[in-house]
Design a protein around this motif. Structure first.
Motif, PDB file in Angstrom:
ATOM      1  N   THR A  68       0.806  -1.192  -0.063  1.00 42.07           N
ATOM      2  CA  THR A  68      -0.103  -0.030   0.102  1.00 42.07           C
ATOM      3  C   THR A  68       0.842   1.110   0.109  1.00 42.07           C
ATOM      4  OG1 THR A  68      -1.561  -1.238   1.260  1.00 42.07           O
ATOM      5  CG2 THR A  68      -1.903   1.163   1.174  1.00 42.07           C
ATOM      6  N   ASP A  69       1.936   1.287   0.675  1.00 42.26           N
ATOM      7  CA  ASP A  69       2.925   2.455   0.901  1.00 42.26           C
ATOM      8  C   ASP A  69       3.795   2.548  -0.372  1.00 42.26           C
ATOM      9  OD1 ASP A  69       1.608   2.895   3.450  1.00 42.26           O
ATOM     10  OD2 ASP A  69       3.293   1.912   4.513  1.00 42.26           O
ATOM     11  N   HIS A  70       3.818   1.676  -0.985  1.00 45.41           N
ATOM     12  CA  HIS A  70       4.872   1.621  -2.238  1.00 45.41           C
ATOM     13  C   HIS A  70       4.226   1.447  -3.430  1.00 45.41           C
ATOM     14  CE1 HIS A  70       7.527   1.143   1.449  1.00 45.41           C
ATOM     15  NE2 HIS A  70       8.499   2.183   0.678  1.00 45.41           N
ATOM     16  N   ALA A  71       3.929   2.386  -4.521  1.00 43.92           N
ATOM     17  CA  ALA A  71       3.105   1.950  -5.567  1.00 43.92           C
ATOM     18  C   ALA A  71       3.978   1.161  -6.447  1.00 43.92           C
ATOM     19  CB  ALA A  71       2.886   3.259  -6.219  1.00 43.92           C
ATOM     20  N   SER A  72       5.521   1.101  -6.675  1.00 41.43           N
ATOM     21  CA  SER A  72       6.238   0.569  -7.322  1.00 41.43           C
ATOM     22  C   SER A  72       6.339  -1.184  -7.037  1.00 41.43           C
ATOM     23  CB  SER A  72       7.664   1.138  -7.089  1.00 41.43           C
ATOM     24  OG  SER A  72       7.993   0.957  -5.823  1.00 41.43           O
ATOM     25  N   ILE A  73       5.754  -1.293  -5.766  1.00 46.81           N
ATOM     26  CA  ILE A  73       5.559  -2.719  -5.459  1.00 46.81           C
ATOM     27  C   ILE A  73       4.111  -3.158  -5.601  1.00 46.81           C
ATOM     28  CG2 ILE A  73       5.551  -4.512  -3.591  1.00 46.81           C
ATOM     29  CD1 ILE A  73       8.033  -2.703  -2.218  1.00 46.81           C
ATOM     30  N   GLY A  74       3.369  -2.425  -5.230  1.00 46.69           N
ATOM     31  CA  GLY A  74       1.754  -2.585  -5.221  1.00 46.69           C
ATOM     32  C   GLY A  74       0.995  -2.728  -6.993  1.00 46.69           C
ATOM     33  N   GLY A 135     -12.372  -1.729   7.714  1.00 47.84           N
ATOM     34  CA  GLY A 135     -11.190  -0.780   7.699  1.00 47.84           C
ATOM     35  C   GLY A 135     -10.377  -0.878   8.906  1.00 47.84           C
ATOM     36  N   SER A 136     -11.156  -1.167  10.263  1.00 45.07           N
ATOM     37  CA  SER A 136     -10.591  -1.476  11.301  1.00 45.07           C
ATOM     38  C   SER A 136      -9.604  -2.501  11.570  1.00 45.07           C
ATOM     39  CB  SER A 136     -11.683  -1.197  12.470  1.00 45.07           C
ATOM     40  OG  SER A 136     -12.410  -2.410  12.439  1.00 45.07           O
ATOM     41  N   TYR A 137      -9.788  -3.523  10.625  1.00 47.08           N
ATOM     42  CA  TYR A 137      -8.873  -4.394  10.834  1.00 47.08           C
ATOM     43  C   TYR A 137      -7.388  -4.260  10.195  1.00 47.08           C
ATOM     44  CZ  TYR A 137     -12.781  -7.046  12.826  1.00 47.08           C
ATOM     45  OH  TYR A 137     -13.730  -7.459  13.506  1.00 47.08           O
ATOM     46  N   GLY A 138      -7.158  -3.088   9.608  1.00 45.55           N
ATOM     47  CA  GLY A 138      -6.053  -2.745   9.126  1.00 45.55           C
ATOM     48  C   GLY A 138      -5.572  -3.087   7.770  1.00 45.55           C
ATOM     49  N   PHE A 139      -6.699  -3.461   6.863  1.00 44.41           N
ATOM     50  CA  PHE A 139      -6.238  -3.929   5.370  1.00 44.41           C
ATOM     51  C   PHE A 139      -6.658  -2.880   4.438  1.00 44.41           C
ATOM     52  CE2 PHE A 139      -6.423  -7.864   7.915  1.00 44.41           C
ATOM     53  CZ  PHE A 139      -5.180  -8.460   7.412  1.00 44.41           C
ATOM     54  N   VAL A 140      -5.888  -2.821   3.358  1.00 42.98           N
ATOM     55  CA  VAL A 140      -6.374  -2.051   2.086  1.00 42.98           C
ATOM     56  C   VAL A 140      -6.175  -2.991   0.892  1.00 42.98           C
ATOM     57  CG1 VAL A 140      -5.611  -0.037   0.845  1.00 42.98           C
ATOM     58  CG2 VAL A 140      -5.366   0.083   3.384  1.00 42.98           C
ATOM     59  N   ASP A 141      -7.378  -2.591   0.308  1.00 46.91           N
ATOM     60  CA  ASP A 141      -7.476  -3.396  -0.893  1.00 46.91           C
ATOM     61  C   ASP A 141      -6.649  -2.671  -2.077  1.00 46.91           C
ATOM     62  OD1 ASP A 141      -8.383  -4.480  -3.454  1.00 46.91           O
ATOM     63  OD2 ASP A 141     -10.476  -4.417  -2.962  1.00 46.91           O
ATOM     64  N   THR A 142      -5.596  -3.336  -2.397  1.00 50.40           N
ATOM     65  CA  THR A 142      -4.539  -2.418  -3.384  1.00 50.40           C
ATOM     66  C   THR A 142      -5.044  -2.542  -4.825  1.00 50.40           C
ATOM     67  OG1 THR A 142      -3.320  -4.595  -3.678  1.00 50.40           O
ATOM     68  CG2 THR A 142      -2.836  -3.344  -2.043  1.00 50.40           C
ATOM     69  N   MET A 143      -6.015  -3.416  -4.947  1.00 52.38           N
ATOM     70  CA  MET A 143      -6.532  -3.442  -6.452  1.00 52.38           C
ATOM     71  C   MET A 143      -7.554  -2.198  -6.550  1.00 52.38           C
ATOM     72  SD  MET A 143      -6.412  -7.373  -7.703  1.00 52.38           S
ATOM     73  CE  MET A 143      -6.266  -6.987  -9.369  1.00 52.38           C
ATOM     74  N   HIS A 144      -7.991  -1.806  -5.643  1.00 49.60           N
ATOM     75  CA  HIS A 144      -9.167  -0.653  -5.513  1.00 49.60           C
ATOM     76  C   HIS A 144      -8.108   0.685  -5.680  1.00 49.60           C
ATOM     77  CE1 HIS A 144     -12.536   1.628  -5.000  1.00 49.60           C
ATOM     78  NE2 HIS A 144     -11.957   2.164  -4.002  1.00 49.60           N
ATOM     79  N   GLN A 145      -7.176   0.663  -4.693  1.00 53.81           N
ATOM     80  CA  GLN A 145      -6.095   1.807  -4.528  1.00 53.81           C
ATOM     81  C   GLN A 145      -5.597   2.082  -5.898  1.00 53.81           C
ATOM     82  OE1 GLN A 145      -3.299   1.354  -1.723  1.00 53.81           O
ATOM     83  NE2 GLN A 145      -2.102   3.225  -2.076  1.00 53.81           N
ATOM     84  N   LEU A 209       3.312 -14.394  -1.920  1.00 55.51           N
ATOM     85  CA  LEU A 209       3.570 -12.897  -0.930  1.00 55.51           C
ATOM     86  C   LEU A 209       2.719 -11.916  -1.717  1.00 55.51           C
ATOM     87  CD1 LEU A 209       7.662 -12.565  -1.119  1.00 55.51           C
ATOM     88  CD2 LEU A 209       5.981 -13.238   0.816  1.00 55.51           C
ATOM     89  N   ILE A 210       2.228 -12.022  -3.089  1.00 58.96           N
ATOM     90  CA  ILE A 210       1.435 -11.109  -3.693  1.00 58.96           C
ATOM     91  C   ILE A 210       0.022 -11.537  -3.178  1.00 58.96           C
ATOM     92  CG2 ILE A 210       0.260 -10.758  -6.184  1.00 58.96           C
ATOM     93  CD1 ILE A 210       3.073 -11.288  -7.208  1.00 58.96           C
ATOM     94  N   VAL A 211      -0.547 -12.785  -3.163  1.00 55.47           N
ATOM     95  CA  VAL A 211      -2.044 -12.768  -2.629  1.00 55.47           C
ATOM     96  C   VAL A 211      -2.092 -12.132  -1.050  1.00 55.47           C
ATOM     97  CG1 VAL A 211      -2.444 -14.685  -4.283  1.00 55.47           C
ATOM     98  CG2 VAL A 211      -1.799 -15.189  -1.615  1.00 55.47           C
ATOM     99  N   MET A 212      -1.095 -12.118  -0.476  1.00 51.14           N
ATOM    100  CA  MET A 212      -1.068 -11.720   0.930  1.00 51.14           C
ATOM    101  C   MET A 212      -1.119 -10.371   0.918  1.00 51.14           C
ATOM    102  SD  MET A 212       0.648 -14.358   3.467  1.00 51.14           S
ATOM    103  CE  MET A 212       2.324 -14.533   2.540  1.00 51.14           C
ATOM    104  N   GLY A 213       0.228  -9.803   0.309  1.00 49.40           N
ATOM    105  CA  GLY A 213       0.289  -8.310   0.062  1.00 49.40           C
ATOM    106  C   GLY A 213      -0.840  -7.523  -0.451  1.00 49.40           C
ATOM    107  N   THR A 214      -1.633  -8.014  -1.499  1.00 48.13           N
ATOM    108  CA  THR A 214      -2.824  -7.494  -2.127  1.00 48.13           C
ATOM    109  C   THR A 214      -4.016  -7.637  -1.236  1.00 48.13           C
ATOM    110  OG1 THR A 214      -3.322  -9.369  -3.440  1.00 48.13           O
ATOM    111  CG2 THR A 214      -1.919  -7.535  -4.397  1.00 48.13           C
ATOM    112  N   ALA A 215      -3.836  -8.207  -0.240  1.00 49.95           N
ATOM    113  CA  ALA A 215      -5.143  -8.330   0.878  1.00 49.95           C
ATOM    114  C   ALA A 215      -6.191  -9.164   0.134  1.00 49.95           C
ATOM    115  CB  ALA A 215      -5.643  -7.160   1.520  1.00 49.95           C
ATOM    116  N   ASN A 216      -5.791 -10.066  -0.656  1.00 49.11           N
ATOM    117  CA  ASN A 216      -6.737 -11.175  -1.284  1.00 49.11           C
ATOM    118  C   ASN A 216      -7.016 -12.326  -0.544  1.00 49.11           C
ATOM    119  OD1 ASN A 216      -8.150 -10.236  -3.978  1.00 49.11           O
ATOM    120  ND2 ASN A 216      -5.895  -9.251  -4.149  1.00 49.11           N
ATOM    121  N   HIS A 217      -5.719 -12.643   0.243  1.00 46.71           N
ATOM    122  CA  HIS A 217      -5.970 -14.025   1.115  1.00 46.71           C
ATOM    123  C   HIS A 217      -5.131 -13.804   2.219  1.00 46.71           C
ATOM    124  CE1 HIS A 217      -7.796 -16.533  -2.174  1.00 46.71           C
ATOM    125  NE2 HIS A 217      -6.929 -16.033  -2.925  1.00 46.71           N
ATOM    126  N   TYR A 218      -5.484 -14.713   3.112  1.00 43.32           N
ATOM    127  CA  TYR A 218      -4.721 -14.985   4.438  1.00 43.32           C
ATOM    128  C   TYR A 218      -3.609 -15.643   4.054  1.00 43.32           C
ATOM    129  CZ  TYR A 218      -9.313 -13.281   6.185  1.00 43.32           C
ATOM    130  OH  TYR A 218     -10.250 -12.351   6.371  1.00 43.32           O
TER     131      TYR A 218
END
Length: 329
Positions: A68-74, A135-145, A209-218
């Protein structure tokens, strides 16, 4: 002596393509039909998250913040999540079909069985992915972002306007990870190039790593995806044997199907009754007679045939000597 030709060695595309299409159609339709209750899916997702926090394996939290913080990765991660799953897997199926036909059927069966097991998981355990939690659980949908950079909208990897055609609560198990593990196994086991083998190890790790970083999977979704592929691998060979028996029952084919022409054996020609007749030369004598190493029965036959002729010549010579003596007297 007959040669037995291997049966069904090379698959045929006109039977394989409809089979794959049917299985994938069932998978896609099943995802839509078993969407389940949203609240139960959220409850399952929260239960998984609580379990991970208990054992401190909620790796998706720090990875999601990084993406979420680094678009070059997200942004590259979103493209990989939305595309590679649907491009590399069928590409490797085609490659196996064309270049490794001896291994194609088992690898294809492994993939199909695992996919259907994943569908059972979606049915029994609909799960809300991290990106759809409050949102209180601390996840951001990177595909929406980062949706303005790609073809997807806010509905997972579906193109804009087609979010209704996907089941967003099919997180457990992660078939993104499962299919990536299958691709890695194909590259590692059936490619001869060093770079392909390296990619076979790196690709499933990267997708995890990608499926977790994009918040699509646990993380546990990813682990379940690997487990599903393990079960599918164990069931692939028994499934092939079962389908072979069913095919034989309906077609009447047998594993001992005989093809080709009778072979010539070294000691003679094999007859349909299984007995060997000695070969003969143009003169009509048995082949190999009189040669070193010929069977003893042939040598004995030659000797028994020569003795009467020698005795006849000796008797004729004696008669001529008697006639000459009588004339002299």
């Amino acid at each position: 002596m007959y040669r037995t030709a291997p049966r069904g060695k090379r698959p045929r595309w006109w039977t394989e393509l409809p089979l794959i299409a049917v299985v994938y159609g069932l998978y896609s339709a099943g995802r839509l039909l078993v969407r389940g209750d949203v609240q139960s899916a959220v409850d399952h997702g929260l239960a998984i998250l609580d379990l991970e926090k208990t054992f401190r394996i909620n790796f998706e939290h720090p990875l999601n913040r990084l993406f979420t913080d680094h678009a070059s990765i997200g942004i590259p991660a979103d493209f990989a999540y939305a595309a590679l799953h649907y491009l590399l897997t069928p590409a490797l199926l085609v490659w196996l079909f064309r270049r490794r036909p001896d291994h194609y059927r088992r690898m294809r069966t492994w993939l199909m069985i695992s996919t259907l097991i994943g569908l059972i998981g979606f049915t029994l355990l609909p799960t809300c992915p991290p990106r759809l939690l409050d949102g209180s659980y601390g996840f951001v949908d990177t595909m929406h972002q980062y949706s303005e950079y790609g073809w997807w909208g806010g509905d997972a990897s579906a193109p804009r306007g087609l979010g209704g055609l996907t089941n967003q609560y099919a997180a457990m198990p992660s078939l993104h990870v499962g299919w990536a593990l299958w691709c890695g196994a194909v590259l590692w086991r059936h490619s001869r190039a060093a770079w392909a083998r390296i990619a076979g190890v790196a690709y499933p790790l990267l997708i995890t790593l990608i499926v977790m970083g994009t918040a699509n999977h646990y993380f546990l979704d990813a682990a379940a995806g690997a487990g599903v592929m393990g079960i599918g691998y164990l069931l692939a060979r028994p499934a092939l044997r079962l389908t072979a028996r069913i095919r034989d029952r309906f077609t009447g084919a047998t594993d001992g199907e005989i093809t080709g022409t009778p072979a010539i054996v070294s000691a003679g020609c094999e007859t349909s009754a299984g007995t060997a007749l000695p070969r003969t030369t143009a003169a009509g004598s048995p082949a190999g007679a009189g040669r070193p190493g010929a069977p003893e029965r042939l040598r004995e036959a030659d000797a028994s045939d020569q003795i009467p002729r020698q005795q006849a010549r000796g008797e004729a010579g004696d008669d001529r000597a008697d006639d000459a003596a009588a004339a002299a007297r």
